[in-house]
Design a protein around this motif. Structure first.
Motif, PDB file in Angstrom:
ATOM      1  N   UNK A  46       0.828  -1.209   0.000  1.00 33.68           N
ATOM      2  CA  UNK A  46       0.000   0.000   0.000  1.00 33.68           C
ATOM      3  C   UNK A  46       0.852   1.244   0.000  1.00 33.68           C
ATOM      4  N   UNK A  47       1.886   1.249   0.858  1.00 33.67           N
ATOM      5  CA  UNK A  47       2.803   2.376   0.884  1.00 33.67           C
ATOM      6  C   UNK A  47       3.609   2.485  -0.390  1.00 33.67           C
ATOM      7  N   UNK A  48       4.057   1.336  -0.909  1.00 32.05           N
ATOM      8  CA  UNK A  48       4.836   1.344  -2.151  1.00 32.05           C
ATOM      9  C   UNK A  48       4.013   1.922  -3.299  1.00 32.05           C
ATOM     10  N   UNK A  49       2.755   1.542  -3.390  1.00 30.40           N
ATOM     11  CA  UNK A  49       1.871   2.065  -4.433  1.00 30.40           C
ATOM     12  C   UNK A  49       1.751   3.577  -4.325  1.00 30.40           C
ATOM     13  N   UNK A  50       1.599   4.079  -3.108  1.00 29.73           N
ATOM     14  CA  UNK A  50       1.467   5.517  -2.911  1.00 29.73           C
ATOM     15  C   UNK A  50       2.706   6.268  -3.389  1.00 29.73           C
ATOM     16  N   UNK A  51       3.869   5.655  -3.248  1.00 30.68           N
ATOM     17  CA  UNK A  51       5.124   6.282  -3.658  1.00 30.68           C
ATOM     18  C   UNK A  51       5.461   6.016  -5.119  1.00 30.68           C
ATOM     19  N   UNK A  52       4.575   5.302  -5.808  1.00 33.11           N
ATOM     20  CA  UNK A  52       4.810   5.019  -7.220  1.00 33.11           C
ATOM     21  C   UNK A  52       5.882   3.982  -7.457  1.00 33.11           C
ATOM     22  N   UNK A  53       6.052   3.060  -6.495  1.00 31.66           N
ATOM     23  CA  UNK A  53       7.097   2.042  -6.600  1.00 31.66           C
ATOM     24  C   UNK A  53       6.472   0.650  -6.633  1.00 31.66           C
TER      25      UNK A  53
END
Length: 477
Positions: free
Chosen positions: A367-374
């Motif tokens: 979820x955090x990775x998606x938010x950072x575009x990773x």
């Protein structure tokens, strides 16, 4: 390049690309080379220059923290544990945040303390939302972490002269100048020799930025292909201020300005139009967040101290909102934050099924990775960065280990962490940070707090000493 293999780990939390979910893999081999995972699964048969035993270990992806303030928060320990302004709905933002501040000398030690604590709790990627400070990039590079540098800028500062009215000192030119400087910092970060720094555009708060600054910053984030984050729906006073200015809730106003997309992050996003403390004549905010793909950065501890909480995390997840986790305050312990997030979600819903550990771990990783575009962090899969954590599942607090992730989050916590790797390089071993002197930095922050305490009366609107604002637990003699 050297190929290293962790052989026959008791369990790995691996990413299944077909189901797009984490899964347990028993007897797992993890191979990595040049900072990248090249194999995650059973029965690695390729070359290996170095082999590590996985016996007694769980290998899990490094945690992704999308909202943190390392340059200031470590020094607030003992100051802001129990404060909240009654006349401002128990927020600590407007009356206390401006008076408990580290001096310039203390900032680098605050950063080292926060990043050390994050590493020790399994965080390998963090978004550092700070005001720009000297030596920032090299300090982040020194840490060994993967860091999303997020220099904040704003058009106004808030303050209160009486403890019940928030006022704003506007300087639009200064906000534009800070915005330009932030973009230069992001460019420098992306060129840093460590190769682990990347950027995010962060207008600080919804109520301290002009509409033009918000639009310009969002346009710039889109042009650069980076994420955009703002503090919004984080305080009742802010909710009322935005409805007074614009006639919309904070979420609806951001949506009206076309600022909410799948690369937007709302820092906190607590006070929606259906929150019990901010009921509004609409019930649209949650749907707007879901429909636009906006991420909510959930940081429960800092608000729980004031008796405030999201209503509730399971509802956001069921509503289709992407959620990431952060450590907005001390202690910078992501596992503690995860545990509290779960318990608060279930108590607010009055339902133990309202938030599963599966959903919680997804928020702390993919979820955090998606938010950072990773798509190359927050998961263990070939082709992803070699950012991972070794957990000692033989630790007494991990036993019984029928479900090792639950044992880690709800019982053992950071005590069971054996090692942390970022880009295939070990940065934590047996409870010690290998890249920074955590103990010395903590000592320096202790000394800095004493300097800050002496300045409190001159910064406070009522000229109160620190012991009046934040009395000690017991009287000293």
């Amino acid at each position: 390049m050297t190929i290293t293999v962790i052989r026959n780990a008791d369990v790995a939390i691996a990413w299944n690309a077909e189901t797009k979910q984490h899964e347990y893999v028993a007897g797992a081999d993890i191979a990595f080379e040049d900072g990248k995972l090249i194999f995650v699964g059973q029965g690695y048969a390729g070359p290996a220059e170095e082999t590590l035993s996985g016996s007694g270990l769980m290998v899990m992806p490094g945690l992704v923290n999308i909202h943190s303030h390392p340059s200031s928060e470590p020094m607030n320990k003992g100051f802001t544990d129990e404060v909240g302004t009654p006349g401002l709905y128990n927020s600590s933002l407007y009356e206390y945040l401006p008076v408990f501040r580290p001096d310039a000398e203390a900032v680098s030690d605050c950063v080292r303390v926060a990043l050390s604590e994050l590493l020790l709790s399994g965080v390998t990627t963090v978004a550092d939302l700070s005001m720009a400070h000297p030596g920032w990039l090299d300090l982040l590079g020194e840490s060994g972490m993967r860091v999303c540098i997020a220099p904040m800028f704003r058009s106004a500062r808030w303050y209160t002269k009486n403890g019940h009215v928030v006022e704003y000192a506007w300087d639009e030119k200064a906000g534009e100048k800070a915005f330009a400087e932030a973009m230069t910092l992001i460019e420098r970060a992306e060129q840093h020799e460590s190769g682990r720094l990347f950027g995010m555009v962060v207008p600080a708060q919804i109520d301290t930025c002009t509409p033009q600054l918000l639009k310009d910053s969002k346009d710039e984030a889109k042009r650069r292909g980076v994420s955009w984050q703002i503090h919004a729906a984080q305080a009742v006073a802010e909710f009322h201020e935005i409805t007074r200015r614009h006639g919309f809730t904070p979420i609806q106003w951001l949506h009206e300005q076309e600022l909410l997309t799948d690369r937007s992050i709302i820092g906190h996003g607590i006070f929606l139009d259906d929150h019990p403390l901010t009921p509004w004549h609409t019930k649209r905010d949650l749907d707007i967040l879901a429909e636009t793909g906006t991420t909510v950065a959930h940081c429960p501890t800092v608000f729980a101290r004031r008796g405030i909480t999201l209503k509730h995390l399971g509802r956001y997840k069921r509503g289709g909102v992407n959620v990431g986790l952060g450590t907005d305050t001390y202690p910078h312990n992501m596992l503690d934050e995860m545990r509290l997030a779960a318990y608060l979600a279930r108590t607010q819903a009055q339902d133990p099924r309202s938030l599963t550990t599966t959903e919680l771990f997804e928020a702390a990783t993919v979820g955090g990775a998606k938010a950072l575009g990773r798509d190359d962090i927050g998961r263990l899969a070939a082709g992803c960065r070699a950012d991972f954590v070794l957990v000692d599942i033989t630790h007494p607090m991990m036993r019984p280990a029928r479900d090792p992730l639950r044992s880690l989050i709800y019982a053992a916590g950071d005590r069971a962490l054996k090692a942390v790797y970022v880009d295939g390089t070990k940065v934590v071993e047996d409870g010690e940070v290998l890249t920074m002197d955590y103990r010395q930095a903590a000592l320096h922050v202790h000394e800095a707090q004493q300097r800050a305490e002496a300045r409190v009366p001159e910064l406070d609107w009522a000229h109160r000493p620190a012991e009046k604002i934040a009395p000690p637990t017991f009287l000293w003699r």
